[in-house]
Write a protein that holds these residues in place. Structure first.
Motif, PDB file in Angstrom:
ATOM      1  N   PRO A  63       8.535 -16.136  -3.008  1.00 28.77           N
ATOM      2  CA  PRO A  63       7.379 -15.034  -2.745  1.00 28.77           C
ATOM      3  C   PRO A  63       7.172 -13.353  -2.714  1.00 28.77           C
ATOM      4  N   ASP A  64       8.068 -13.488  -3.579  1.00 28.06           N
ATOM      5  CA  ASP A  64       9.210 -11.893  -3.173  1.00 28.06           C
ATOM      6  C   ASP A  64       8.184 -11.531  -4.718  1.00 28.06           C
ATOM      7  N   LEU A  65       7.602 -11.494  -5.572  1.00 28.85           N
ATOM      8  CA  LEU A  65       6.938 -11.304  -6.614  1.00 28.85           C
ATOM      9  C   LEU A  65       5.385 -11.075  -6.488  1.00 28.85           C
ATOM     10  N   ILE A  66       5.349  -9.931  -5.488  1.00 33.64           N
ATOM     11  CA  ILE A  66       3.591  -9.617  -5.463  1.00 33.64           C
ATOM     12  C   ILE A  66       3.218  -8.248  -5.917  1.00 33.64           C
ATOM     13  N   ASP A  67       3.785  -7.545  -7.250  1.00 29.05           N
ATOM     14  CA  ASP A  67       3.384  -6.618  -7.633  1.00 29.05           C
ATOM     15  C   ASP A  67       3.960  -6.429  -9.149  1.00 29.05           C
ATOM     16  N   ASP A  68       3.490  -5.660 -10.124  1.00 24.51           N
ATOM     17  CA  ASP A  68       3.966  -5.961 -11.710  1.00 24.51           C
ATOM     18  C   ASP A  68       5.433  -5.452 -11.436  1.00 24.51           C
ATOM     19  N   ALA A  69       6.170  -3.657 -10.371  1.00 24.66           N
ATOM     20  CA  ALA A  69       7.253  -3.805 -10.503  1.00 24.66           C
ATOM     21  C   ALA A  69       8.145  -4.768 -10.736  1.00 24.66           C
ATOM     22  N   GLY A  70       7.863  -5.518  -9.675  1.00 24.26           N
ATOM     23  CA  GLY A  70       8.950  -7.096  -9.838  1.00 24.26           C
ATOM     24  C   GLY A  70       8.900  -7.735 -10.340  1.00 24.26           C
ATOM     25  N   LEU A  71       7.953  -7.789 -11.104  1.00 23.38           N
ATOM     26  CA  LEU A  71       7.196  -8.865 -12.994  1.00 23.38           C
ATOM     27  C   LEU A  71       8.543  -8.281 -13.474  1.00 23.38           C
ATOM     28  N   VAL A  72       9.022  -6.478 -13.648  1.00 27.74           N
ATOM     29  CA  VAL A  72       9.649  -5.763 -14.312  1.00 27.74           C
ATOM     30  C   VAL A  72      11.278  -6.123 -14.028  1.00 27.74           C
ATOM     31  N   GLU A  73      11.189  -5.712 -12.762  1.00 20.96           N
ATOM     32  CA  GLU A  73      12.538  -6.055 -12.779  1.00 20.96           C
ATOM     33  C   GLU A  73      12.691  -7.737 -13.480  1.00 20.96           C
ATOM     34  N   GLU A  74      12.109  -8.618 -13.398  1.00 18.77           N
ATOM     35  CA  GLU A  74      13.130  -9.665 -13.192  1.00 18.77           C
ATOM     36  C   GLU A  74      13.216  -9.962 -15.443  1.00 18.77           C
ATOM     37  N   ILE A  75      11.751  -9.238 -15.918  1.00 15.70           N
ATOM     38  CA  ILE A  75      12.412  -8.767 -17.244  1.00 15.70           C
ATOM     39  C   ILE A  75      12.986  -8.370 -17.944  1.00 15.70           C
ATOM     40  N   ALA A  76      13.902  -7.381 -16.662  1.00 15.50           N
ATOM     41  CA  ALA A  76      15.221  -6.874 -17.666  1.00 15.50           C
ATOM     42  C   ALA A  76      16.081  -7.218 -17.496  1.00 15.50           C
ATOM     43  N   ARG A  77      15.995  -8.508 -16.023  1.00 17.70           N
ATOM     44  CA  ARG A  77      17.786  -8.918 -15.927  1.00 17.70           C
ATOM     45  C   ARG A  77      17.730 -10.537 -16.661  1.00 17.70           C
ATOM     46  N   ILE A  78      15.975 -10.807 -17.566  1.00 21.57           N
ATOM     47  CA  ILE A  78      16.528 -12.340 -18.212  1.00 21.57           C
ATOM     48  C   ILE A  78      16.437 -11.552 -19.525  1.00 21.57           C
ATOM     49  N   THR A  79      16.028 -10.384 -20.134  1.00 18.76           N
ATOM     50  CA  THR A  79      16.493  -9.884 -21.040  1.00 18.76           C
ATOM     51  C   THR A  79      17.796  -9.145 -21.635  1.00 18.76           C
ATOM     52  N   GLY A  80      18.536  -9.075 -20.320  1.00 15.12           N
ATOM     53  CA  GLY A  80      19.392  -8.492 -20.150  1.00 15.12           C
ATOM     54  C   GLY A  80      19.957  -7.264 -19.373  1.00 15.12           C
ATOM     55  N   TYR A  81      20.735  -6.587 -19.168  1.00 18.31           N
ATOM     56  CA  TYR A  81      20.554  -5.514 -18.342  1.00 18.31           C
ATOM     57  C   TYR A  81      21.596  -3.879 -19.433  1.00 18.31           C
ATOM     58  N   ASP A  82      22.005  -5.039 -20.381  1.00 15.64           N
ATOM     59  CA  ASP A  82      22.740  -4.308 -21.538  1.00 15.64           C
ATOM     60  C   ASP A  82      22.265  -3.456 -22.739  1.00 15.64           C
ATOM     61  N   ARG A  83      20.724  -4.306 -22.131  1.00 14.65           N
ATOM     62  CA  ARG A  83      20.355  -3.165 -23.383  1.00 14.65           C
ATOM     63  C   ARG A  83      19.088  -2.093 -23.011  1.00 14.65           C
ATOM     64  N   ILE A  84      19.183  -1.615 -21.426  1.00 15.18           N
ATOM     65  CA  ILE A  84      18.850  -0.783 -21.329  1.00 15.18           C
ATOM     66  C   ILE A  84      19.572   0.327 -21.836  1.00 15.18           C
ATOM     67  N   PRO A  85      18.908   1.948 -21.895  1.00 19.73           N
ATOM     68  CA  PRO A  85      20.464   2.892 -22.617  1.00 19.73           C
ATOM     69  C   PRO A  85      20.504   3.566 -21.126  1.00 19.73           C
ATOM     70  N   THR A  86      21.603   4.351 -21.252  1.00 22.00           N
ATOM     71  CA  THR A  86      21.830   5.268 -20.583  1.00 22.00           C
ATOM     72  C   THR A  86      22.014   6.797 -20.888  1.00 22.00           C
ATOM     73  N   ARG A  87      21.071   6.856 -19.825  1.00 22.30           N
ATOM     74  CA  ARG A  87      21.005   8.683 -20.475  1.00 22.30           C
ATOM     75  C   ARG A  87      21.303   9.598 -19.216  1.00 22.30           C
ATOM     76  N   LEU A  88      21.869  10.272 -18.917  1.00 19.50           N
ATOM     77  CA  LEU A  88      22.489  11.565 -17.958  1.00 19.50           C
ATOM     78  C   LEU A  88      21.616  11.997 -17.515  1.00 19.50           C
ATOM     79  N   PRO A  89      20.721  12.077 -16.474  1.00 24.86           N
ATOM     80  CA  PRO A  89      19.655  12.768 -16.464  1.00 24.86           C
ATOM     81  C   PRO A  89      19.721  14.465 -15.467  1.00 24.86           C
ATOM     82  N   VAL A  90      18.933  14.942 -15.979  1.00 30.20           N
ATOM     83  CA  VAL A  90      19.050  16.534 -16.027  1.00 30.20           C
ATOM     84  C   VAL A  90      18.971  17.139 -14.399  1.00 30.20           C
ATOM     85  N   ALA A  91      19.523  17.826 -13.910  1.00 30.67           N
ATOM     86  CA  ALA A  91      19.149  18.248 -12.415  1.00 30.67           C
ATOM     87  C   ALA A  91      18.294  19.371 -12.229  1.00 30.67           C
TER      88      ALA A  91
END
Length: 525
Positions: A159-187
């Motif tokens: 029941p927690d999946l109510i919008d596309d952002a929730g689906l995207v979070e599940e896709i990132a979890r299943i495919t692996g968080y290690d694929r997400i690039p790390t970038r230092l944000p510019v203040a």
């Protein structure tokens, strides 16, 4: 027997309520070794209603913990059939299939539309269509593709999946968080701490540099602790307090500092110097009922704009305060050196440190406050406004808290202080010409505060006077009864020349004249 609320959901029969739905059953329907006829009930209860009911009645059960987190609405028929099967197989029961009743139906699953490019846009990873479809199907979603748009139906147990952002979070979890690039944000430029935040941090750093330890006090107090320092004060009370003995929100930092001192003393730390920069809840002068109440929306819903004003009005003011407590020895005993205990002078020094860090000149005058020693308490003033107090606890208060007889405390209204200050400590220029020093002794009535006499001398002496310091307060032989002699050490300096003795004397006499006019002071013969 429990008093029900209009929001409580109950299970009932012809005899009345027999249980609070999803929380706890009643005694008359409880299973015992003598039970022979068992009615199996499987229901999906509303999570918000169950959560509020268990907290309202303080009935924390395993069922309630499960329901408040959400239960699969399609699980009820399966669960009831499984229970009946176990009763037949393990308990020798006989199933009466004529009594089976089903009421209601699970809510229809709501589809979520999501573009194939949405996961890459949110996460920053170039997911392929195969990866997106595979991840969604892996968590039980039914997916239908229409070009570059997906129509996704989440499974009943999510029941927690109510919008596309929730689906995207599940896709990132299943495919692996290690694929997400790390970038230092510019203040972004032009942002940072506000002047008030900077000033509070500077005050904390200054007190820590002066040898005090920063602490964080508990904001909840007992009614007795609130009454001790703010008698008759209106404190806000928490209905579901963690500790029923301490339901009141603090009106002062001092009770929390006393508790911290008690805890340290009980562990053998006899010399304590602590401070706290924190908020209090109201000033105690306004009844909490004045602020009213505002209903919060049910879980998962958004607060209507019409209610935001009422909600903001129901929140009490939460001014910033700075408090300090000192006890024990400020100078330890050593060979040929007696110990020096903390007292009023140390409390006044803490105030001076705060004044220096805040960039606000502060003065003192004799005062009183509940819980503090009437002859060892000073009010702290910024201009003509009282912004705090410094003094020593009443010996009875210290004894009642298992503290030493002498305990120095400080509490200042930080908001009022910063509202008057420049937010930066003033820096005096270094004089390049010699100073001229003189002393002056003035006889004044005992009732006249020394601060008033000093202020008059400083104003009358003019810009040549660099410092005026009280060095003696004499009462005795040679001074009339009811009078006292105040001796001030004066230091004069000019920025452009070397002063003569005549220049310093003239400035001193101008200060004496103004003190005589305002306070009735006279030069001591």
């Amino acid at each position: 027997r429990r008093e029900l609320d209009g929001e409580d959901l109950v299970v009932a029969d012809d005899s009345g309520a027999i249980g609070i739905g999803g929380v706890m059953g009643g005694g008359p329907t409880e299973l015992t070794p003598a039970s022979t006829n068992v009615l199996v009930e499987a229901v999906c209860f509303d999570p918000v209603t169950v959560s509020r009911s268990q907290r309202r009645h303080k009935l924390f059960s395993e069922a309630a913990r499960r329901f408040e987190r959400g239960v699969d609405p399609e699980l009820a028929p399966v669960a009831s059939a499984r229970v009946a099967e176990l009763l037949v197989r393990l308990a020798g029961g006989t199933l009466d299939e004529t009594l089976g009743v089903a009421w209601g139906s699970p809510p229809e699953a709501r589809g979520i539309r999501m573009r194939l490019a949405r996961p890459a846009a949110l996460v920053g990873v170039a997911y392929t269509a195969t990866e997106v479809l595979g991840a969604l199907e892996a968590i039980g979603c039914a997916v239908r593709q229409e070009g570059d748009v997906l129509s996704v139906t989440p499974p009943s147990w999510r029941p927690d999946l109510i919008d596309d952002a929730g689906l995207v979070e599940e896709i990132a979890r299943i495919t692996g968080y290690d694929r997400i690039p790390t970038r230092l944000p510019v203040a972004p430029p032009g942002r940072g701490l506000t002047p008030e935040q900077t000033a509070r941090r500077r005050i904390s750093a200054t007190l820590a540099g002066a040898g005090l330890t920063e602490v964080i006090g508990y904001p909840f107090l007992s009614a007795e602790a609130v009454e001790r320092f703010t008698p008759g004060g209106h404190a806000f009370r928490v209905d579901n307090a963690l500790d029923p003995r301490e339901p009141a929100l603090r009106l002062s930092l001092l009770p929390g500092l006393i508790q911290i001192a008690q805890r340290n003393l009980s562990r053998g730390l006899t010399d304590v110097a602590v401070f706290e920069v924190g908020r209090v809840f109201g000033d105690g002068s306004t009844d909490p009922a004045v602020y009213g109440t505002a209903e919060l929306p049910a879980g998962g819903s958004t607060l209507p704009s019409a209610q935001t004003g009422a909600l903001a009005a129901s929140v009490p003011p939460q001014p910033w305060r700075v408090g300090a407590l000192l006890l024990g020895e400020t100078v330890p005993r050593g060979p040929g050196q007696p110990a020096v205990g903390a007292g009023l002078a140390d409390a006044l020094d803490v105030v001076r440190e705060v004044a220096l860090a805040a960039g606000v000149p502060l003065t003192f005058r004799a005062g009183s406050r509940p819980g503090l020693h009437p002859g060892r308490t000073a009010e702290v003033l910024a201009g003509d406004r009282v912004v705090g107090v410094a003094g020593e606890l009443l010996p009875a208060v210290s004894a009642g808290s298992d503290l030493p007889r002498v305990v120095a405390v400080v509490e200042l209204d930080l908001d009022a202080l910063l509202a008057r200050g420049a937010g930066q400590a003033p820096v005096a220029p270094v004089g390049t010409h010699p100073a001229a020093t003189q002393d002056v002794s003035l006889v004044v009535p005992v009732s006249v505060p020394a601060s008033e006499v000093r202020a008059a001398v400083v104003e009358g002496a003019g810009p040549l006077l660099e410092e005026a310091r009280l060095v003696d307060d004499y009462r005795g032989s040679g001074v009339p009864e009811g009078m006292r002699s105040l001796t001030f050490a004066l230091r004069f300096r000019a920025p452009d020349r070397t002063l003569t003795a005549a220049d310093a004397t003239a400035a001193k006499l101008n200060g004496v004249a103004l003190a005589a006019e305002r306070t009735g002071a006279a030069l001591r013969e």
